[in-house]
Design a protein around this motif. Structure first.
Motif, PDB file in Angstrom:
ATOM      1  N   PHE A 139       0.716  -7.551   6.586  1.00 60.79           N
ATOM      2  CA  PHE A 139      -0.159  -8.335   7.452  1.00 60.79           C
ATOM      3  C   PHE A 139      -0.695  -9.512   6.651  1.00 60.79           C
ATOM      4  O   PHE A 139      -0.581  -9.559   5.420  1.00 60.79           O
ATOM      5  N   TYR A 140      -1.259 -10.474   7.351  1.00 62.92           N
ATOM      6  CA  TYR A 140      -1.690 -11.724   6.719  1.00 62.92           C
ATOM      7  C   TYR A 140      -3.197 -11.920   6.884  1.00 62.92           C
ATOM      8  O   TYR A 140      -3.744 -11.693   7.965  1.00 62.92           O
ATOM      9  N   ILE A 141      -3.813 -12.349   5.794  1.00 63.36           N
ATOM     10  CA  ILE A 141      -5.267 -12.499   5.744  1.00 63.36           C
ATOM     11  C   ILE A 141      -5.626 -13.938   5.370  1.00 63.36           C
ATOM     12  O   ILE A 141      -4.949 -14.587   4.571  1.00 63.36           O
ATOM     13  N   ASN A 142      -6.703 -14.404   5.960  1.00 64.86           N
ATOM     14  CA  ASN A 142      -7.264 -15.702   5.594  1.00 64.86           C
ATOM     15  C   ASN A 142      -8.773 -15.575   5.641  1.00 64.86           C
ATOM     16  O   ASN A 142      -9.320 -15.070   6.617  1.00 64.86           O
ATOM     17  N   ILE A 143      -9.456 -16.018   4.602  1.00 68.20           N
ATOM     18  CA  ILE A 143     -10.902 -15.874   4.566  1.00 68.20           C
ATOM     19  C   ILE A 143     -11.565 -17.056   5.277  1.00 68.20           C
ATOM     20  O   ILE A 143     -11.105 -18.188   5.176  1.00 68.20           O
ATOM     21  N   SER A 144     -12.609 -16.770   6.007  1.00 64.06           N
ATOM     22  CA  SER A 144     -13.331 -17.817   6.722  1.00 64.06           C
ATOM     23  C   SER A 144     -13.996 -18.788   5.751  1.00 64.06           C
ATOM     24  O   SER A 144     -14.457 -18.409   4.674  1.00 64.06           O
ATOM     25  N   ILE A 187      -1.509   1.320   1.784  1.00 65.84           N
ATOM     26  CA  ILE A 187      -1.135  -0.069   1.526  1.00 65.84           C
ATOM     27  C   ILE A 187      -2.387  -0.812   1.073  1.00 65.84           C
ATOM     28  O   ILE A 187      -3.406  -0.812   1.777  1.00 65.84           O
ATOM     29  N   LEU A 188      -2.335  -1.425  -0.098  1.00 69.09           N
ATOM     30  CA  LEU A 188      -3.517  -2.082  -0.659  1.00 69.09           C
ATOM     31  C   LEU A 188      -3.130  -3.410  -1.307  1.00 69.09           C
ATOM     32  O   LEU A 188      -2.053  -3.526  -1.908  1.00 69.09           O
ATOM     33  N   ASN A 189      -3.996  -4.384  -1.170  1.00 72.79           N
ATOM     34  CA  ASN A 189      -3.774  -5.676  -1.812  1.00 72.79           C
ATOM     35  C   ASN A 189      -3.784  -5.544  -3.332  1.00 72.79           C
ATOM     36  O   ASN A 189      -4.669  -4.916  -3.908  1.00 72.79           O
ATOM     37  N   HIS A 190      -2.802  -6.151  -3.987  1.00 74.67           N
ATOM     38  CA  HIS A 190      -2.725  -6.139  -5.449  1.00 74.67           C
ATOM     39  C   HIS A 190      -2.644  -7.552  -6.023  1.00 74.67           C
ATOM     40  O   HIS A 190      -2.268  -7.729  -7.185  1.00 74.67           O
ATOM     41  N   SER A 191      -3.012  -8.537  -5.223  1.00 73.63           N
ATOM     42  CA  SER A 191      -2.880  -9.923  -5.664  1.00 73.63           C
ATOM     43  C   SER A 191      -4.192 -10.523  -6.166  1.00 73.63           C
ATOM     44  O   SER A 191      -4.282 -11.728  -6.351  1.00 73.63           O
ATOM     45  N   GLY A 192      -5.188  -9.675  -6.369  1.00 69.21           N
ATOM     46  CA  GLY A 192      -6.474 -10.183  -6.874  1.00 69.21           C
ATOM     47  C   GLY A 192      -7.408 -10.582  -5.758  1.00 69.21           C
ATOM     48  O   GLY A 192      -7.274 -10.146  -4.613  1.00 69.21           O
ATOM     49  N   ILE A 193      -8.367 -11.429  -6.097  1.00 67.31           N
ATOM     50  CA  ILE A 193      -9.386 -11.852  -5.145  1.00 67.31           C
ATOM     51  C   ILE A 193      -8.756 -12.571  -3.948  1.00 67.31           C
ATOM     52  O   ILE A 193      -7.944 -13.479  -4.113  1.00 67.31           O
ATOM     53  N   LEU A 194      -9.141 -12.169  -2.749  1.00 69.63           N
ATOM     54  CA  LEU A 194      -8.648 -12.807  -1.526  1.00 69.63           C
ATOM     55  C   LEU A 194      -9.645 -13.879  -1.107  1.00 69.63           C
ATOM     56  O   LEU A 194     -10.580 -13.626  -0.338  1.00 69.63           O
ATOM     57  N   SER A 195      -9.447 -15.080  -1.600  1.00 70.61           N
ATOM     58  CA  SER A 195     -10.423 -16.151  -1.386  1.00 70.61           C
ATOM     59  C   SER A 195      -9.815 -17.407  -0.770  1.00 70.61           C
ATOM     60  O   SER A 195     -10.498 -18.420  -0.659  1.00 70.61           O
ATOM     61  N   ASP A 196      -8.557 -17.347  -0.361  1.00 66.76           N
ATOM     62  CA  ASP A 196      -7.885 -18.524   0.181  1.00 66.76           C
ATOM     63  C   ASP A 196      -8.318 -18.750   1.627  1.00 66.76           C
ATOM     64  O   ASP A 196      -8.092 -17.910   2.500  1.00 66.76           O
ATOM     65  N   SER A 197      -8.951 -19.869   1.895  1.00 70.26           N
ATOM     66  CA  SER A 197      -9.395 -20.199   3.253  1.00 70.26           C
ATOM     67  C   SER A 197      -8.463 -21.213   3.931  1.00 70.26           C
ATOM     68  O   SER A 197      -8.751 -21.657   5.038  1.00 70.26           O
ATOM     69  N   ILE A 198      -7.379 -21.568   3.253  1.00 63.02           N
ATOM     70  CA  ILE A 198      -6.439 -22.553   3.794  1.00 63.02           C
ATOM     71  C   ILE A 198      -5.109 -21.901   4.154  1.00 63.02           C
ATOM     72  O   ILE A 198      -4.593 -22.079   5.257  1.00 63.02           O
ATOM     73  N   ASN A 199      -4.548 -21.149   3.214  1.00 66.73           N
ATOM     74  CA  ASN A 199      -3.239 -20.533   3.424  1.00 66.73           C
ATOM     75  C   ASN A 199      -3.378 -19.071   3.834  1.00 66.73           C
ATOM     76  O   ASN A 199      -4.327 -18.386   3.445  1.00 66.73           O
ATOM     77  N   TRP A 200      -2.397 -18.597   4.581  1.00 65.12           N
ATOM     78  CA  TRP A 200      -2.346 -17.179   4.925  1.00 65.12           C
ATOM     79  C   TRP A 200      -1.803 -16.390   3.738  1.00 65.12           C
ATOM     80  O   TRP A 200      -0.792 -16.751   3.153  1.00 65.12           O
ATOM     81  N   VAL A 201      -2.487 -15.326   3.381  1.00 63.54           N
ATOM     82  CA  VAL A 201      -2.105 -14.489   2.239  1.00 63.54           C
ATOM     83  C   VAL A 201      -1.516 -13.179   2.756  1.00 63.54           C
ATOM     84  O   VAL A 201      -2.134 -12.485   3.568  1.00 63.54           O
ATOM     85  N   LYS A 202      -0.344 -12.862   2.294  1.00 62.22           N
ATOM     86  CA  LYS A 202       0.358 -11.659   2.753  1.00 62.22           C
ATOM     87  C   LYS A 202      -0.046 -10.439   1.934  1.00 62.22           C
ATOM     88  O   LYS A 202      -0.059 -10.474   0.698  1.00 62.22           O
ATOM     89  N   ILE A 203      -0.389  -9.361   2.620  1.00 61.26           N
ATOM     90  CA  ILE A 203      -0.614  -8.060   1.992  1.00 61.26           C
ATOM     91  C   ILE A 203       0.478  -7.136   2.508  1.00 61.26           C
ATOM     92  O   ILE A 203       0.673  -7.009   3.720  1.00 61.26           O
ATOM     93  N   SER A 204       1.208  -6.507   1.611  1.00 67.47           N
ATOM     94  CA  SER A 204       2.349  -5.706   2.069  1.00 67.47           C
ATOM     95  C   SER A 204       2.614  -4.545   1.120  1.00 67.47           C
ATOM     96  O   SER A 204       2.129  -4.506  -0.019  1.00 67.47           O
TER      97      SER A 204
END
Length: 243
Positions: A139-144, A187-204
């Motif tokens: 799934f894809y996450i983007n922070i407000s 399933i857990l994010n392993h890419s570090g801090i999820l702080s991108d408010s511009i691009n969609w970040v994939k968690i898989s």
């Protein structure tokens, strides 16, 4: 309340080497109506999105490009507190016209105590998983833009039955939800801090089914190596008592 808002787009759960997505409304397109305000209470979320649930007393939200309200529209929407505009967020849906949003790291009383609550969203798969088969979950996450904190431990929990926790008073901390302490996501994010408010970040991740699993819950799950960033509140909007 003040929230770190994660916007979610496109949940995928497919059999490895397969092509069928088992998530019934993976892109949040099937709605009964588009809200014009932030959703509350929790059961309203399911009334808006028939294939999705708020499994706690949290109040996840829904945004759509067809919204007639600046509060729930895409790509631009405005975050309000007690009818006062706090800040504006800008983000297109990654696919389709809709996005779901859930708050995490909600501060209950004071910025300095760092007490938190979390919201979750949940859906039932179109068919149960098959024992010993491998499934790809993403799934894809983007922070407000309105968020003043960022976490790393977002993930997905896959279960046979729906997990639900409701309380007489949804704002009685810490009983808003204790998923983060009793549930370990597969399933857990392993890419570090999820702080991108511009691009969609994939968690898989890849999940090996035990058999008969048919529910997926998304949100924050506490782990020992959790990473947290608190932004300069002069740069990010914050009011510890907003509602």
């Amino acid at each position: 309340m003040c929230r770190l808002i994660f916007i979610l787009s496109f949940l995928n759960l497919i059999l490895v080497q397969g092509q069928i997505n088992l998530v019934p409304d993976s892109s949040f397109e099937n709605y009964n109506y588009i809200p014009t305000i932030r959703l509350s209470p929790a059961d309203v979320f399911h009334k808006v999105l028939p294939f999705w649930f708020a499994p706690t007393d949290g109040t996840p939200d829904y945004y759509n490009t067809n919204s007639t309200s600046i509060i729930t529209s895409l790509p631009q929407n405005t975050y309000y507190s007690t009818n006062f505009p706090i800040c504006s967020n800008f983000q297109y849906a990654r696919t389709g016209n809709g996005c779901a949003a859930f708050g995490t790291g909600v501060l209950f009383d004071s910025f300095y105590t760092l007490k938190t609550r979390h919201e979750y969203i949940q859906t039932k798969l179109v068919q149960p998983l098959i024992e010993n088969h491998y499934y790809r979950v993403s799934f894809y996450i983007n922070i407000s833009h309105c968020s003043y904190m960022a976490f790393s431990s977002l993930g997905a929990y896959i279960s046979v039955d729906s997990i639900r926790q409701y309380y007489p008073n949804s704002y009685d901390y810490p009983n808003w939800s204790n998923y983060e302490t009793i549930i370990k996501p597969q399933i857990l994010n392993h890419s570090g801090i999820l702080s991108d408010s511009i691009n969609w970040v994939k968690i898989s991740g890849i999940y090996k089914a035990k058999g008969a699993e048919q529910w997926v819950t998304l949100g924050h799950f506490n782990v020992s190596n959790e990473k947290i960033v608190i932004y300069d509140t002069l740069q990010k909007p914050f009011n510890p008592y907003c509602s």
